[in-house]
Design a protein around this motif. Structure first.
Motif, short mmCIF file in Angstrom:
data_model
loop_
_atom_site.label_atom_id
_atom_site.label_comp_id
_atom_site.label_asym_id
_atom_site.label_seq_id
_atom_site.Cartn_x
_atom_site.Cartn_y
_atom_site.Cartn_z
N VAL A 1 24.79 9.50 0.17
CA VAL A 1 24.06 8.55 1.00
C VAL A 1 22.66 8.43 0.41
CG1 VAL A 1 23.13 8.05 3.28
CG2 VAL A 1 25.38 9.13 3.06
N TYR A 2 22.25 7.21 0.14
CA TYR A 2 20.95 6.95 -0.47
C TYR A 2 19.98 6.48 0.61
CZ TYR A 2 22.75 7.57 -5.16
OH TYR A 2 23.28 8.11 -6.32
N TYR A 3 18.82 7.11 0.63
CA TYR A 3 17.78 6.80 1.60
C TYR A 3 16.54 6.29 0.88
CZ TYR A 3 20.53 9.84 4.68
OH TYR A 3 21.53 10.43 5.42
N CYS A 4 15.90 5.27 1.46
CA CYS A 4 14.60 4.89 0.96
C CYS A 4 13.54 5.39 1.93
CB CYS A 4 14.48 3.40 0.71
SG CYS A 4 14.66 2.34 2.16
N ALA A 5 12.37 5.62 1.39
CA ALA A 5 11.29 6.20 2.18
C ALA A 5 9.96 5.64 1.72
CB ALA A 5 11.31 7.72 2.05
N ALA A 6 9.00 5.64 2.62
CA ALA A 6 7.67 5.12 2.32
C ALA A 6 6.61 6.16 2.64
CB ALA A 6 7.40 3.85 3.13
N GLY A 7 5.61 6.22 1.77
CA GLY A 7 4.54 7.18 1.98
C GLY A 7 3.21 6.63 1.47
N THR A 8 2.14 7.25 1.91
CA THR A 8 0.81 6.77 1.55
C THR A 8 -0.03 7.81 0.82
OG1 THR A 8 0.00 7.44 3.74
CG2 THR A 8 0.74 5.16 3.48
N ILE B 1 10.12 15.22 -0.57
CA ILE B 1 10.44 14.71 0.76
C ILE B 1 9.19 14.67 1.63
CG2 ILE B 1 11.67 15.27 2.89
CD1 ILE B 1 14.00 16.25 1.14
N SER B 2 8.35 15.67 1.50
CA SER B 2 7.15 15.76 2.34
C SER B 2 6.09 14.71 2.00
CB SER B 2 6.54 17.16 2.22
OG SER B 2 6.20 17.44 0.87
N ASP B 3 6.27 14.01 0.88
CA ASP B 3 5.31 12.96 0.50
C ASP B 3 5.55 11.66 1.26
OD1 ASP B 3 5.50 14.01 -2.96
OD2 ASP B 3 4.11 14.64 -1.37
N PHE B 4 6.66 11.57 2.00
CA PHE B 4 7.06 10.32 2.63
C PHE B 4 7.11 10.47 4.15
CE2 PHE B 4 7.98 7.96 -1.16
CZ PHE B 4 8.21 8.96 -2.10
N GLU B 5 6.45 9.54 4.84
CA GLU B 5 6.37 9.60 6.30
C GLU B 5 7.45 8.78 6.99
OE1 GLU B 5 3.69 9.13 3.98
OE2 GLU B 5 2.01 8.63 5.31
N TYR B 6 7.95 7.76 6.33
CA TYR B 6 8.87 6.83 6.98
C TYR B 6 10.18 6.78 6.18
CZ TYR B 6 4.41 5.39 8.92
OH TYR B 6 3.18 5.39 9.51
N TRP B 7 11.29 6.75 6.92
CA TRP B 7 12.61 6.80 6.29
C TRP B 7 13.52 5.73 6.85
CZ3 TRP B 7 14.07 10.36 2.51
CH2 TRP B 7 13.10 11.32 2.20
N GLY B 8 14.33 5.15 5.96
CA GLY B 8 15.37 4.24 6.39
C GLY B 8 16.62 5.01 6.79
N GLN B 9 17.66 4.28 7.17
CA GLN B 9 18.85 4.90 7.73
C GLN B 9 19.87 5.34 6.69
OE1 GLN B 9 18.63 1.82 7.14
NE2 GLN B 9 20.67 1.07 6.64
N MET C 1 0.81 -1.22 0.00
CA MET C 1 0.00 0.00 0.00
C MET C 1 0.84 1.27 0.00
SD MET C 1 -2.88 -1.26 -0.24
CE MET C 1 -3.82 0.25 -0.09
N TYR C 2 2.17 1.13 0.07
CA TYR C 2 3.05 2.28 0.18
C TYR C 2 3.69 2.65 -1.16
CZ TYR C 2 2.86 2.03 5.27
OH TYR C 2 2.45 2.04 6.58
N ASN C 3 3.80 3.93 -1.36
CA ASN C 3 4.70 4.43 -2.38
C ASN C 3 6.10 4.39 -1.77
OD1 ASN C 3 2.38 5.29 -3.86
ND2 ASN C 3 2.34 7.16 -2.64
N ILE C 4 7.10 3.98 -2.55
CA ILE C 4 8.47 3.89 -2.06
C ILE C 4 9.36 4.78 -2.91
CG2 ILE C 4 10.43 2.41 -1.53
CD1 ILE C 4 8.01 1.78 0.18
N GLY C 5 10.13 5.60 -2.24
CA GLY C 5 11.02 6.50 -2.95
C GLY C 5 12.46 6.33 -2.52
N TRP C 6 13.36 6.72 -3.40
CA TRP C 6 14.79 6.81 -3.10
C TRP C 6 15.20 8.27 -3.21
CZ3 TRP C 6 17.85 3.06 -1.17
CH2 TRP C 6 17.46 1.74 -1.33
#
Length: 121
Positions: free
Chosen positions: A91-98, A105-113, A30-35
């Motif tokens: 540094v590459y980050y992945c992120a998830a948003g709904t 950046i504001s489209d994603f609520e959750y971020w990896g390290q 259900m998540y959009n995933i971004g890098w």
């Protein structure tokens, strides 16, 4: 959802790397995933994203070189990076948003390290 990015490393210009973003949770599909990426001294910037409906968007500088894909059965998104350039060092980050959008950046609520990609010339 918790995200774990991996696959970074040191590569020569022209080489390839594949990054992975593994997610916890049963609703990964259900998540959009971004890098995104952040180079030293620069702001974090959008690289590419894949929506929950498998729509895709990429920044111009990586089009034709980077490919994003997802495997919902494995709760994982992949970023295949080919023809790497020194300018891709970051540094590459992945992120998830709904939300409805997936390029800011504001489209994603959750971020990896983050995982470090270094491209030598």
């Amino acid at each position: 959802v918790q995200l774990q990015a991996s696959g970074g490393g040191l590569v020569q210009a022209g080489g390839s790397l594949r990054l992975s973003c593994a997610a916890s949770g049963r609703t990964f599909s259900m998540y959009n995933i971004g890098w995104f990426r952040q180079a030293p001294g620069k702001e974090r910037e959008f690289v590419t994203a894949i929506s929950r409906n498998e729509g895709r968007s990429s920044t111009d500088s990586v089009k034709g070189r980077f490919t994003i894909s997802r495997d919902n059965a494995k709760n994982t998104v992949y970023l295949q990076m080919n023809r790497l350039e020194p300018e891709d060092t970051a540094v590459y980050y992945c992120a998830a948003g709904t939300g409805r959008f997936w390029t800011r950046i504001s489209d994603f609520e959750y971020w990896g390290q983050g995982t470090l990609v270094t491209v030598s010339s």
